[in-house]
Write an enzyme that holds these catalytic residues in place. Structure first.
Site, PDB file in Angstrom:
ATOM      1  N   ASP A   1       2.420 -32.095  26.282  1.00 56.50           N
ATOM      2  CA  ASP A   1       2.012 -30.866  25.624  1.00 56.50           C
ATOM      3  C   ASP A   1       3.177 -29.876  25.712  1.00 56.50           C
ATOM      4  O   ASP A   1       4.092 -30.057  26.532  1.00 56.50           O
ATOM      5  CB  ASP A   1       0.766 -30.322  26.312  1.00 56.50           C
ATOM      6  CG  ASP A   1       0.340 -28.975  25.768  1.00 56.50           C
ATOM      7  OD1 ASP A   1       0.133 -28.869  24.539  1.00 56.50           O
ATOM      8  OD2 ASP A   1       0.238 -28.027  26.560  1.00 56.50           O
TER       9      ASP A   1
ATOM     10  N   ASP B   1       3.072 -25.717  24.921  1.00 54.52           N
ATOM     11  CA  ASP B   1       2.725 -24.403  25.457  1.00 54.52           C
ATOM     12  C   ASP B   1       1.855 -24.537  26.700  1.00 54.52           C
ATOM     13  O   ASP B   1       0.811 -25.190  26.669  1.00 54.52           O
ATOM     14  CB  ASP B   1       1.972 -23.582  24.412  1.00 54.52           C
ATOM     15  CG  ASP B   1       2.773 -23.388  23.138  1.00 54.52           C
ATOM     16  OD1 ASP B   1       3.636 -22.511  23.121  1.00 54.52           O
ATOM     17  OD2 ASP B   1       2.532 -24.144  22.168  1.00 54.52           O
TER      18      ASP B   1
ATOM     19  N   ASP C   1      -1.890 -29.170  30.300  1.00 50.33           N
ATOM     20  CA  ASP C   1      -2.347 -28.060  31.132  1.00 50.33           C
ATOM     21  C   ASP C   1      -3.776 -27.643  30.813  1.00 50.33           C
ATOM     22  O   ASP C   1      -4.274 -26.683  31.407  1.00 50.33           O
ATOM     23  CB  ASP C   1      -1.437 -26.848  30.939  1.00 50.33           C
ATOM     24  CG  ASP C   1      -1.562 -26.275  29.532  1.00 50.33           C
ATOM     25  OD1 ASP C   1      -1.266 -27.002  28.568  1.00 50.33           O
ATOM     26  OD2 ASP C   1      -1.968 -25.110  29.392  1.00 50.33           O
TER      27      ASP C   1
END
EC number: 3.1.3.18
Length: 224
Positions: free
Chosen positions: A15, A17, A175
């Protein structure tokens, strides 16, 4: 490297961001410029950090809902945000701890890297270019690349097909619940980071395969 998780993956999907890059300050800045253009009240960076991660369109809907603005303003605000963000994608964004070292280690080990993000492809590419790491990734999948984005497994399955890798031989780094659920649906083990953008929910609640404080701990030389 990767002794912590017990195997060396043949593909690492990351991922962007909240996992590799703390980009909330730039997103917040450009979103407020777009709100200024429409004469709407600004939002806080804390609000933006809780909204980021589900794509630009959903981000704009969150802004409108929070301000009790008509949903009909969505397309205009989205277009304004994207215009400002594409022009200033990396004024304040920075790598998280351990990320440059992790990318370098994967490159030296010959492990292919794919960036799988819900951010639209153009600003994602711009951000990676600005941080001088676009060439570390053999594939970039944006939120508008395929019909579905995370938490749907299609972006991860697309990467697996592209590299000819079986799910159990790959690794997903993320995240948020979007990343964990996409990995679970695709049958891919997932390493989650606790510092990113998970909409106020502790990453432990998402039950990833592993949780590490930063990506440097995946490297053999790094202390756990």
């Amino acid at each position: 490297m990767f002794s912590l998780i017990g195997f060396t993956p043949k593909l690492v999907m990351c991922d962007l961001d909240g996992t590799l890059v703390d980009s909330a300050a730039d997103i917040h800045h450009c979103l407020n410029l777009a709100l200024d253009d429409l004469g709407l009240a600004r939002v806080s960076q804390l609000q933006v950090r809780n909204w980021v991660g589900r794509g630009a369109s959903r981000l704009v809907y969150c802004v409108l809902e929070a301000g009790q603005h008509p949903a009909g303003l969505h397309d205009g605000l989205l277009a304004g945000f994207m215009r400002h963000y594409q022009q200033a994608v990396c004024q304040f964004s920075r790598f998280y701890e351990g990320v440059p070292e992790f990318l370098k280690a994967c490159r030296q080990a010959g492990i292919p890297l794919a960036c799988v993000t819900n951010k639209p492809y153009a600003p994602a590419k711009g951000l990676l270019e600005a941080l001088d790491c676009l060439d570390d990734f053999q594939l970039l999948v944006g939120g508008d690349t395929l019909p579905h984005k995370k938490p749907h497994p299609e972006p991860l399955q697309h990467c697996l097909r592209h590299f000819g890798t079986r799910p159990g031989e790959a690794l997903m780094l993320g995240d948020s619940r979007n990343d964990v659920e996409a990995a679970r649906a695709a049958g891919v083990p997932c390493v989650a980071l606790p510092y990113g953008y998970n909409h106020g929910e502790p990453i432990e609640a998402c039950e990833p395969t592993w949780i590490v404080p930063h990506l440097g701990v995946l490297l053999d030389r790094a202390p756990a």
